[in-house]
Design an enzyme around this catalytic site. Structure first.
Site, PDB file in Angstrom:
ATOM      1  N   HIS A   1       0.828  -1.217   0.000  1.00  0.00           N
ATOM      2  CA  HIS A   1       0.000   0.000   0.000  1.00  0.00           C
ATOM      3  C   HIS A   1       0.864   1.270   0.000  1.00  0.00           C
ATOM      4  O   HIS A   1       0.514   2.275   0.627  1.00  0.00           O
ATOM      5  CB  HIS A   1      -0.951   0.026   1.199  1.00  0.00           C
ATOM      6  CG  HIS A   1      -1.975  -1.073   1.181  1.00  0.00           C
ATOM      7  ND1 HIS A   1      -3.231  -0.905   0.671  1.00  0.00           N
ATOM      8  CD2 HIS A   1      -1.913  -2.360   1.588  1.00  0.00           C
ATOM      9  CE1 HIS A   1      -3.913  -2.043   0.797  1.00  0.00           C
ATOM     10  NE2 HIS A   1      -3.130  -2.940   1.332  1.00  0.00           N
TER      11      HIS A   1
ATOM     12  N   ARG B   1      -7.284   7.127   3.963  1.00  0.00           N
ATOM     13  CA  ARG B   1      -6.217   6.984   2.965  1.00  0.00           C
ATOM     14  C   ARG B   1      -6.594   5.826   2.046  1.00  0.00           C
ATOM     15  O   ARG B   1      -6.878   4.719   2.500  1.00  0.00           O
ATOM     16  CB  ARG B   1      -4.855   6.713   3.610  1.00  0.00           C
ATOM     17  CG  ARG B   1      -3.733   6.600   2.567  1.00  0.00           C
ATOM     18  CD  ARG B   1      -2.358   6.474   3.212  1.00  0.00           C
ATOM     19  NE  ARG B   1      -1.316   6.331   2.216  1.00  0.00           N
ATOM     20  CZ  ARG B   1      -0.907   5.156   1.715  1.00  0.00           C
ATOM     21  NH1 ARG B   1      -1.470   4.030   2.096  1.00  0.00           N
ATOM     22  NH2 ARG B   1       0.047   5.118   0.798  1.00  0.00           N
TER      23      ARG B   1
ATOM     24  N   ASN C   1     -10.277  -2.772   2.575  1.00  0.00           N
ATOM     25  CA  ASN C   1     -10.034  -2.733   1.129  1.00  0.00           C
ATOM     26  C   ASN C   1     -11.342  -2.471   0.392  1.00  0.00           C
ATOM     27  O   ASN C   1     -12.420  -2.498   0.993  1.00  0.00           O
ATOM     28  CB  ASN C   1      -9.457  -4.080   0.655  1.00  0.00           C
ATOM     29  CG  ASN C   1      -7.959  -4.191   0.895  1.00  0.00           C
ATOM     30  OD1 ASN C   1      -7.281  -3.203   1.173  1.00  0.00           O
ATOM     31  ND2 ASN C   1      -7.442  -5.394   0.778  1.00  0.00           N
TER      32      ASN C   1
ATOM     33  N   PHE D   1       0.794 -14.072   4.691  1.00  0.00           N
ATOM     34  CA  PHE D   1       0.863 -12.743   4.052  1.00  0.00           C
ATOM     35  C   PHE D   1       2.229 -12.508   3.413  1.00  0.00           C
ATOM     36  O   PHE D   1       2.348 -11.958   2.329  1.00  0.00           O
ATOM     37  CB  PHE D   1       0.569 -11.655   5.095  1.00  0.00           C
ATOM     38  CG  PHE D   1       0.351 -10.293   4.493  1.00  0.00           C
ATOM     39  CD1 PHE D   1      -0.765 -10.026   3.727  1.00  0.00           C
ATOM     40  CD2 PHE D   1       1.261  -9.258   4.717  1.00  0.00           C
ATOM     41  CE1 PHE D   1      -0.970  -8.753   3.186  1.00  0.00           C
ATOM     42  CE2 PHE D   1       1.064  -7.998   4.175  1.00  0.00           C
ATOM     43  CZ  PHE D   1      -0.061  -7.741   3.402  1.00  0.00           C
TER      44      PHE D   1
ATOM     45  N   ARG E   1      -2.512  -9.204  11.787  1.00  0.00           N
ATOM     46  CA  ARG E   1      -2.486  -7.781  11.438  1.00  0.00           C
ATOM     47  C   ARG E   1      -2.333  -6.925  12.697  1.00  0.00           C
ATOM     48  O   ARG E   1      -1.672  -5.892  12.675  1.00  0.00           O
ATOM     49  CB  ARG E   1      -3.775  -7.391  10.694  1.00  0.00           C
ATOM     50  CG  ARG E   1      -3.936  -8.052   9.347  1.00  0.00           C
ATOM     51  CD  ARG E   1      -5.194  -7.577   8.652  1.00  0.00           C
ATOM     52  NE  ARG E   1      -5.078  -6.218   8.154  1.00  0.00           N
ATOM     53  CZ  ARG E   1      -6.104  -5.483   7.733  1.00  0.00           C
ATOM     54  NH1 ARG E   1      -7.332  -5.964   7.781  1.00  0.00           N
ATOM     55  NH2 ARG E   1      -5.913  -4.267   7.291  1.00  0.00           N
TER      56      ARG E   1
ATOM     57  N   TYR F   1       0.844  -4.109  12.040  1.00  0.00           N
ATOM     58  CA  TYR F   1       0.748  -2.677  11.726  1.00  0.00           C
ATOM     59  C   TYR F   1       1.571  -1.837  12.696  1.00  0.00           C
ATOM     60  O   TYR F   1       2.324  -0.946  12.288  1.00  0.00           O
ATOM     61  CB  TYR F   1      -0.726  -2.240  11.691  1.00  0.00           C
ATOM     62  CG  TYR F   1      -1.412  -2.770  10.443  1.00  0.00           C
ATOM     63  CD1 TYR F   1      -1.654  -4.130  10.296  1.00  0.00           C
ATOM     64  CD2 TYR F   1      -1.765  -1.935   9.403  1.00  0.00           C
ATOM     65  CE1 TYR F   1      -2.232  -4.638   9.152  1.00  0.00           C
ATOM     66  CE2 TYR F   1      -2.351  -2.437   8.247  1.00  0.00           C
ATOM     67  CZ  TYR F   1      -2.581  -3.786   8.135  1.00  0.00           C
ATOM     68  OH  TYR F   1      -3.152  -4.297   6.997  1.00  0.00           O
TER      69      TYR F   1
ATOM     70  N   ARG G   1       8.988   2.241  10.000  1.00  0.00           N
ATOM     71  CA  ARG G   1       8.842   3.353   9.035  1.00  0.00           C
ATOM     72  C   ARG G   1       9.009   4.717   9.700  1.00  0.00           C
ATOM     73  O   ARG G   1       9.581   5.643   9.123  1.00  0.00           O
ATOM     74  CB  ARG G   1       7.434   3.321   8.413  1.00  0.00           C
ATOM     75  CG  ARG G   1       7.342   2.493   7.182  1.00  0.00           C
ATOM     76  CD  ARG G   1       6.014   2.544   6.465  1.00  0.00           C
ATOM     77  NE  ARG G   1       4.943   3.309   7.015  1.00  0.00           N
ATOM     78  CZ  ARG G   1       4.599   4.535   6.625  1.00  0.00           C
ATOM     79  NH1 ARG G   1       5.254   5.153   5.680  1.00  0.00           N
ATOM     80  NH2 ARG G   1       3.562   5.150   7.174  1.00  0.00           N
TER      81      ARG G   1
HETATM   82 FE1  HDD Z   1      -2.465  -4.730   5.373  1.00  0.00          FE
HETATM   83  C1  HDD Z   1      -1.033  -1.681   5.051  1.00  0.00           C
HETATM   84  C2  HDD Z   1      -5.446  -3.467   4.170  1.00  0.00           C
HETATM   85  C3  HDD Z   1      -3.863  -7.871   5.483  1.00  0.00           C
HETATM   86  C4  HDD Z   1       0.319  -5.885   6.872  1.00  0.00           C
HETATM   87  N1  HDD Z   1      -3.103  -2.927   4.716  1.00  0.00           N
HETATM   88  C5  HDD Z   1      -2.365  -1.790   4.682  1.00  0.00           C
HETATM   89  C6  HDD Z   1      -3.164  -0.705   4.229  1.00  0.00           C
HETATM   90  C7  HDD Z   1      -4.410  -1.202   3.969  1.00  0.00           C
HETATM   91  C8  HDD Z   1      -4.371  -2.612   4.288  1.00  0.00           C
HETATM   92  C9  HDD Z   1      -5.605  -0.438   3.460  1.00  0.00           C
HETATM   93  C10 HDD Z   1      -2.699   0.721   4.020  1.00  0.00           C
HETATM   94  C11 HDD Z   1      -2.914   1.570   5.231  1.00  0.00           C
HETATM   95  C12 HDD Z   1      -2.535   2.990   4.919  1.00  0.00           C
HETATM   96  O1  HDD Z   1      -3.215   3.617   4.107  1.00  0.00           O
HETATM   97  O2  HDD Z   1      -1.530   3.448   5.472  1.00  0.00           O
HETATM   98  N2  HDD Z   1      -4.256  -5.529   4.850  1.00  0.00           N
HETATM   99  C13 HDD Z   1      -5.374  -4.831   4.459  1.00  0.00           C
HETATM  100  C14 HDD Z   1      -6.503  -5.720   4.392  1.00  0.00           C
HETATM  101  C15 HDD Z   1      -6.059  -6.958   4.754  1.00  0.00           C
HETATM  102  C16 HDD Z   1      -4.644  -6.836   5.050  1.00  0.00           C
HETATM  103  C17 HDD Z   1      -7.921  -5.316   4.016  1.00  0.00           C
HETATM  104  C18 HDD Z   1      -6.810  -8.233   4.885  1.00  0.00           C
HETATM  105  C19 HDD Z   1      -8.057  -8.312   5.236  1.00  0.00           C
HETATM  106  N3  HDD Z   1      -1.871  -6.539   6.020  1.00  0.00           N
HETATM  107  C20 HDD Z   1      -2.605  -7.719   6.010  1.00  0.00           C
HETATM  108  C21 HDD Z   1      -1.854  -8.753   6.684  1.00  0.00           C
HETATM  109  C22 HDD Z   1      -0.677  -8.195   7.090  1.00  0.00           C
HETATM  110  C23 HDD Z   1      -0.708  -6.809   6.656  1.00  0.00           C
HETATM  111  C24 HDD Z   1      -2.353 -10.165   6.892  1.00  0.00           C
HETATM  112  C25 HDD Z   1       0.488  -8.775   7.839  1.00  0.00           C
HETATM  113  C26 HDD Z   1       0.588  -9.936   8.350  1.00  0.00           C
HETATM  114  N4  HDD Z   1      -0.636  -3.950   5.798  1.00  0.00           N
HETATM  115  C27 HDD Z   1       0.328  -4.591   6.464  1.00  0.00           C
HETATM  116  C28 HDD Z   1       1.509  -3.727   6.809  1.00  0.00           C
HETATM  117  C29 HDD Z   1       1.057  -2.349   6.236  1.00  0.00           C
HETATM  118  C30 HDD Z   1      -0.287  -2.660   5.627  1.00  0.00           C
HETATM  119  C31 HDD Z   1       2.809  -4.246   6.395  1.00  0.00           C
HETATM  120  C32 HDD Z   1       2.023  -1.636   5.315  1.00  0.00           C
HETATM  121  C33 HDD Z   1       2.115  -0.229   5.820  1.00  0.00           C
HETATM  122  C34 HDD Z   1       1.302  -0.190   7.010  1.00  0.00           C
HETATM  123  O3  HDD Z   1       0.822  -1.444   7.287  1.00  0.00           O
HETATM  124  O4  HDD Z   1       1.077   0.784   7.685  1.00  0.00           O
HETATM  125  O5  HDD Z   1       1.702  -3.673   8.176  1.00  0.00           O
END
Ligand code: HDD
Length: 712
Positions: free
Chosen positions: A82, A119, A155, A168, A365, A369, A376
């Site tokens: 993202h 966002r 999402n 993931f 999750r 996060y 970051r």
């Molecule tokens: Fe995630 C970012 C949505 C599963 C780990 N995720 C991130 C963002 C969104 C989602 C919208 C952007 C947030 C922003 O605008 O800053 N993610 C989802 C959805 C999931 C999902 C709807 C399943 C239902 N995510 C998921 C899993 C993991 C992550 C299973 C880890 C095991 N996601 C992350 C992250 C991020 C992220 C690596 C990247 C940057 C952040 O979190 O802030 O932690």
């Protein structure tokens, strides 16, 4: 920029979040003489200090060092997923309280207006990648409630690829650019992505969504959002109700077509970010309804899927969505880096009166996060203004890199001699975890219903209209054609065969070497809520759309002005396109102001295009320009409403689209509607033309024009 700051300062009388952020926002100081970061006025910023005009640069030049050093450290790690996104501020207002179901004030008190922030993002691409790529979109909402920050990090698709967060890492390593050459950027059209998806049965349902038009939205303003997981609401008696969250856009859920998305990725990589920004600046504030699907605790096991399985949705036929409040985005950020790049969503940000379910994807999750924000932004990411709550807060946490709070509390532990007891208590509104009864053996296992992967994938595909199915097939062909390994194509089509035999056969037409397995049973069930064309909950409106009104000097001003006024009255963003920017003078000497030019825009920038005719044949000569003929042809191919008035009509029927219209279309004395084109050959029909045209725009696309080779 100065203007935007001014706007925010004026808005300071608004909500608590705006006021809080204003105190961290610098006034526009561009007229203050340049200083160092520590306030020392700078006399020279263009030439570094040298030992002699042609001699070495000396290290004592602190201004040179400060300037370069700050620059060297401007970047922070982009989000691991993202990374590409756009954000905006707004507000949430509850209209239908969930009285008796939760103690959370944001869901029970209709008198409150809660500051909010959203966002939107793509998933796979880097921070500088294009907006219109095929990808699910992130839809992360933060509410700055009186009881703490509540983040719904969702999402635009209601289900996910995997059931357990431990997968993931594999998923993202597979879908990101292939590691040996970092190609392709922001796309799943490659071997690794389809290798993983074909071999990982949990992703079957999500594959049908990923290949559908859902992953190429027309606009962030026209996307649904979903919390995806099942959460809990907790009432005053401690009783829990399961809940799924839905965001439904007031403008309807609409998508681009693939050819358009591909072209826009080059023509305007910021297409979605710009669209959101422009709409908010124009006062066309995007709105969504927050809907809930509520499942009493005792009904947890009554479905043929598990509520804890994020690869499943709850069909709305089984549990209707009840809308309870409205989210409005009404303020663009002042500064992208501090207000969008540094926003740190965390799924574990919930407030009292809510809790998590035991969904294993959500559990992972809730760890990930917070962890990613530390890497970051540093442990004190909580101090970044966009992340601060607006309610009073008090923790014993202290220090750490970048700490910004000078605390007066002398004792940062509890109990302490200053405590006005009790400082922690559910009676004070304190968060209390739901006392769920759990039993079982500690082992690496999922519930038995987690092992069914196909039923809802079939439900989704069966529910699509003919053009939507054709798009899914074309997307499957596109994606797999970019895979170089036969095994990957074979495995993917074998998986598609589980979704629908017809679908697999249709995709395989582009891969003669692939063998489609025998048909497997298809339950044939459909949901009335999943199609964007025929879906029961779909909204069709011309409001918020962007229409290009094309004019050449000497155009019929009365018609052009009437059409523009009618569009604007329908809350359409009517954009005049001319040979250059600025006034284009019409036949009577009056002019319309062109914002776009034939050179700097393409039909893809608009939802629909209109050509206003001019007084004589020389005007038509001007229209005989390859670029302009292409505008009509391309918009027509992208299933958009196209239209013309006066002598632009025979130009459309005979030169741009010969053979598509009846003989009388170009001579009629009335407004003609054929194949989704609106034609007004006779003079003085501006208002009638505009009314018919808006009807066409409202339909989003002219689906009948689509060539479909698959039965609905
Ligand atoms: Fe995630 C970012 C949505 C599963 C780990 N995720 C991130 C963002 C969104 C989602 C919208 C952007 C947030 C922003 O605008 O800053 N993610 C989802 C959805 C999931 C999902 C709807 C399943 C239902 N995510 C998921 C899993 C993991 C992550 C299973 C880890 C095991 N996601 C992350 C992250 C991020 C992220 C690596 C990247 C940057 C952040 O979190 O802030 O932690």
């Amino acid at each position: 920029m100065a203007q935007v700051v001014e706007k925010v300062v004026n808005a300071a009388i608004g909500d608590a979040k705006t006021r809080q952020m204003e105190s961290f926002t610098l006034e526009d100081n561009s007229s203050t003489p340049l200083t160092s970061y520590f306030g020392v006025p700078i006399a020279e910023t263009d030439i570094a200090l040298r030992a002699g005009a042609r001699g070495p640069t000396v290290i004592e030049d602190f201004h040179n060092r400060e300037k370069i050093s700050f620059f060297d450290h401007e970047r922070i790690p982009e989000r691991v997923v993202h990374a590409r996104g756009a954000g905006a501020f707004g507000e949430f207002k509850l209209h239908t309280p969930l009285t008796g179901l939760t103690t959370a004030k944001i869901l029970t008190e209709t008198s409150k207006t809660t500051p909010a922030y959203v966002r939107f993002s793509t998933v796979g691409g880097s921070r500088g990648s294009a907006d219109t790529v095929r990808d699910p979109r992130g839809f992360a909402v933060r509410m700055y409630t009186d009881e703490g920050n509540w983040d719904i990090v969702g999402n635009n698709v209601p289900v996910f690829f995997i059931q357990d967060a431990i997968k993931f890492v594999d998923l993202i390593h597979a879908v990101k650019p292939e590691p040996h050459r970092e190609i392709p950027q922001a796309q799943t059209a490659h071997d690794n992505a389809w290798d993983f998806m074909a071999l990982h049965p949990q992703s079957t349902h999500m594959q049908s969504w990923v290949l559908s038009d859902r992953t190429i939205p027309r606009s962030y303003r026209m996307m649904q959002g979903f919390g995806v997981h099942t959460f809990r609401l907790i009432n005053a008696e401690g009783k829990s109700t399961f809940v799924k969250y839905h965001w439904t856009p007031h403008l309807g859920t609409h998508s681009l077509v693939w050819d358009e998305a591909l072209k826009l990725a080059g023509q305007d990589p910021d297409f979605h970010r710009r669209d959101l920004w422009d709409a908010i600046e124009a006062g066309a504030y995007p709105k969504w309804e927050l809907g809930v699907q509520l499942i009493p605790e005792e009904d947890e096991h009554k479905f043929d899927f598990d509520l804890l399985d994020a690869t499943k949705l709850i069909p709305e036929e089984l549990v209707p969505v009840q809308n309870i409040g409205t989210l409005t985005l009404n303020r663009n950020p002042v500064d992208y880096f501090t207000e969008v790049e540094e926003v740190a969503f965390c799924t574990q940000h919930i407030v009292a009166g809510m809790d998590f379910s035991s969904d294993p994807l959500l559990a992972g999750r809730n760890f990930s996060y917070f962890d990613t924000q530390i890497s970051r932004l540093g442990i004190n990411f909580k101090d970044i203004p966009v992340n601060r709550p607006v309610c009073p807060f008090h923790t014993t946490q202290q220090d750490g890199q970048g700490q910004m709070q000078s605390k007066r509390n002398r004792a940062r532990y509890h109990p302490n001699r200053f405590d006005a007891l009790p400082i922690t208590s559910p009676a004070n509104g304190g968060f209390k975890s739901y006392p769920e009864v759990v039993s079982g053996i500690k082992e690496r296992m999922h519930g038995p219903k987690f092992n069914e992967f196909v039923s809802q994938a079939q439900l989704f595909y069966n529910s699509m209209s003919a053009p939507e199915k054709a798009h899914i097939v074309a997307a499957g062909q596109f994606e797999l054609s970019k895979c170089e390994e036969h095994e990957v194509q074979q495995n993917a089509i074998s998986r598609f065969n589980l979704i629908s035999h017809d679908f697999a056969l249709a995709v395989a037409e582009a891969f003669p070497q692939v063998k489609v397995p025998d048909a497997v049973p298809n339950h044939g069930r459909k949901s009335e809520f999943l199609s964007q064309v025929t879906g029961k909950n779909q909204t069709f409106t011309a409001a918020g759309r962007k229409i290009g009104i094309y004019v050449l000097p000497g155009f019929d001003y009365a018609v052009g002005a009437a059409v523009k006024a009618a569009f604007e009255a329908a809350s359409v963003m009517a954009k005049v396109v001319g040979p250059g920017t600025g006034p284009v003078v019409g036949s009577n000497g009056s002019s319309l102001t062109a914002e776009f030019t034939f050179e700097n825009s393409r039909s893809t920038h608009f939802d629909a295009v209109v050509f206003i005719g001019g007084p004589d044949d020389s005007y038509v000569k001007g229209l005989k320009n390859g670029r302009l003929i292409h505008v009509i042809r391309e918009a027509y191919m992208h299933l958009k409403a196209v239209g013309g008035t006066g002598n632009a009509v025979p130009w459309i029927t005979d030169i741009c689209l010969p053979g598509d219209f009846s003989a009388g279309a170009k001579t009629s004395s009335e407004v003609v509607l054929e194949n989704g084109a609106v034609l007004a050959p006779s003079a003085g029909l501006g208002a009638e033309f505009a009314a018919s045209f808006l009807e066409g725009v409202k339909q989003h696309r002219v689906w009948d024009r689509e060539v479909s080779h698959i039965a609905a």
